[in-house]
Design an enzyme around this catalytic site. Structure first.
Site, PDB file in Angstrom:
ATOM      1  N   ASN A 123       0.823  -1.219   0.000  1.00 11.32           N
ATOM      2  CA  ASN A 123       0.000   0.000   0.000  1.00 11.32           C
ATOM      3  C   ASN A 123       0.853   1.263   0.000  1.00 11.32           C
ATOM      4  OD1 ASN A 123      -1.976  -1.890   0.206  1.00 11.32           O
ATOM      5  ND2 ASN A 123      -2.780  -1.216   2.178  1.00 11.32           N
ATOM      6  N   VAL A 124       0.283   2.355  -0.499  1.00  9.83           N
ATOM      7  CA  VAL A 124       1.028   3.612  -0.613  1.00  9.83           C
ATOM      8  C   VAL A 124       1.661   3.998   0.715  1.00  9.83           C
ATOM      9  CG1 VAL A 124       0.854   6.093  -1.028  1.00  9.83           C
ATOM     10  CG2 VAL A 124      -0.389   4.521  -2.472  1.00  9.83           C
ATOM     11  N   LYS A 125       0.916   3.828   1.802  1.00  7.38           N
ATOM     12  CA  LYS A 125       1.428   4.336   3.090  1.00  7.38           C
ATOM     13  C   LYS A 125       2.733   3.655   3.513  1.00  7.38           C
ATOM     14  CE  LYS A 125      -0.876   1.255   6.179  1.00  7.38           C
ATOM     15  NZ  LYS A 125      -2.061   0.596   6.441  1.00  7.38           N
ATOM     16  N   GLY A 126       2.984   2.413   3.079  1.00  2.12           N
ATOM     17  CA  GLY A 126       4.273   1.770   3.331  1.00  2.12           C
ATOM     18  C   GLY A 126       4.580   1.539   4.794  1.00  2.12           C
TER      19      GLY A 126
END
Ligand code: B12
Length: 246
Positions: A123-126
């Site tokens: 996911n983008v948030k990493g």
């Protein structure tokens, strides 16, 4: 080079172990813990924490000295054998060499519902200040989430034309992570000719990163993995990572 564990003073050999015994938390329990510690080679040993776990179990922390030495020259680990690339370098490599997006299909397979790890990678948030694979323009990420069956994963990988399949396994009870991974890799080998099979990557906190051949996967990532390492590996394995003009 030889080293020994360190507790109070350098090289004193002190270690701390924790375990649970199926006995009530009474006087005998402490003695049982010390007997086990002695058999494990802790001498002297101290029970430094005891906690009842219901009526019939007791949890212990034992602190004690071992005489064993660690030979650092004999340590075997998987060293990173590819360069760490920035998101910009990753996008440039893929654009220039593959000329299409890298397709990644990810999932937790079997009954495993621990999605935090695979989400951290995808996911983008990493995690740990690094953005996940979705953040890269040249990656198309399909995250199937929890409890995906192996046949469904194979089918989805085929439909999406996956370049890489990323599987997470966190639960290790009765070696579920090993059985599920072997089942998954065998299913992909049966469903795809060797040249068309997606790259198989598995991860989770209790895997041995050296066990790729035994589990039939291309790469294993353990505890503390960050998305940048995984993205760099995928580019290395799928596209090649020789320096490109950004
Ligand atoms: C959160 C959690 C849950 C949540 C999960 C929520 C969710 N959506 O994920 C809930 C409450 C649902 C849950 C349920 C259960 N849980 Co739980 N859970 C945890 C807990 C506390 C944290 C796990 C976590 O999120 N870690 C943080 C992430 C970021 O770390 P990670 O998973 O290791 O991932 C990193 C790396 O391993 C790697 N990685 C992981 N996957 C992948 C995949 C790829 C492709 C790559 C490249 C890298 C990679 O990269 C990640 C980032 O660094 C752990 C204990 C602990 N402290 O670890 C127990 C733990 C995992 N759970 C456990 C158990 C037993 C259960 C249950 C069976 C409990 C029960 N009796 O119902 C159920 C099982 C549910 C199921 N069907 O799977 C046990 C497992 C024991 C074992 N040996 O197998 C643990 C260890 C707790 C314990 N000590 O007993 N759990």
């Amino acid at each position: 080079m030889i080293v020994r564990p360190y507790g109070d003073t350098t090289g004193d050999g002190m270690v701390q172990v924790s375990f649970t015994l199926p006995v009530p938390a009474d006087q005998r329990a402490g003695g049982a813990a010390l007997q086990l510690a002695a058999k494990m080679g802790l001498d002297p040993a101290m029970v430094v924490h005891t906690r009842a776990m219901g009526d019939r179990f007791t949890f212990f922390v034992v602190y004690g000295r071992v005489s064993h030495l660690v030979d650092l020259d004999q340590v075997k680990v998987v060293e990173r054998d590819f360069p760490l690339l920035s998101p910009k370098e990753i996008n440039t490599c893929v654009r220039q060499r593959l000329r299409r997006k890298v397709v990644v299909v990810g999932a937790c397979i079997g009954t495993d519902a621990h999605t935090v790890g695979i989400d951290a990678i995808l996911n983008v948030k990493g995690i740990a200040g690094e953005k996940g694979l979705e953040y890269h323009r040249e990656f198309r990420v399909v995250n199937l989430g929890a409890q995906v069956s192996v046949p469904d994963l194979v089918e989805r990988a085929r439909v999406e034309k996956a370049d890489a399949v990323l599987v997470s396994q966190v639960v290790t009870q009765r070696d579920a992570h090993l059985h599920n991974t072997r089942e998954m890799s065998a299913a992909f080998r049966e469903a795809f000719p060797a040249a068309k099979r997606p790259l198989l990557v598995v991860g989770g906190p209790r895997f041995d990163e050296l066990a790729t051949a035994e589990l039939g996967v291309d790469r294993i990532f353990g505890r503390g993995t960050t998305p940048g390492v995984v993205a760099s590996y995928l580019v290395h394995a799928l596209v090649g990572d020789k320096a490109v003009a950004a």
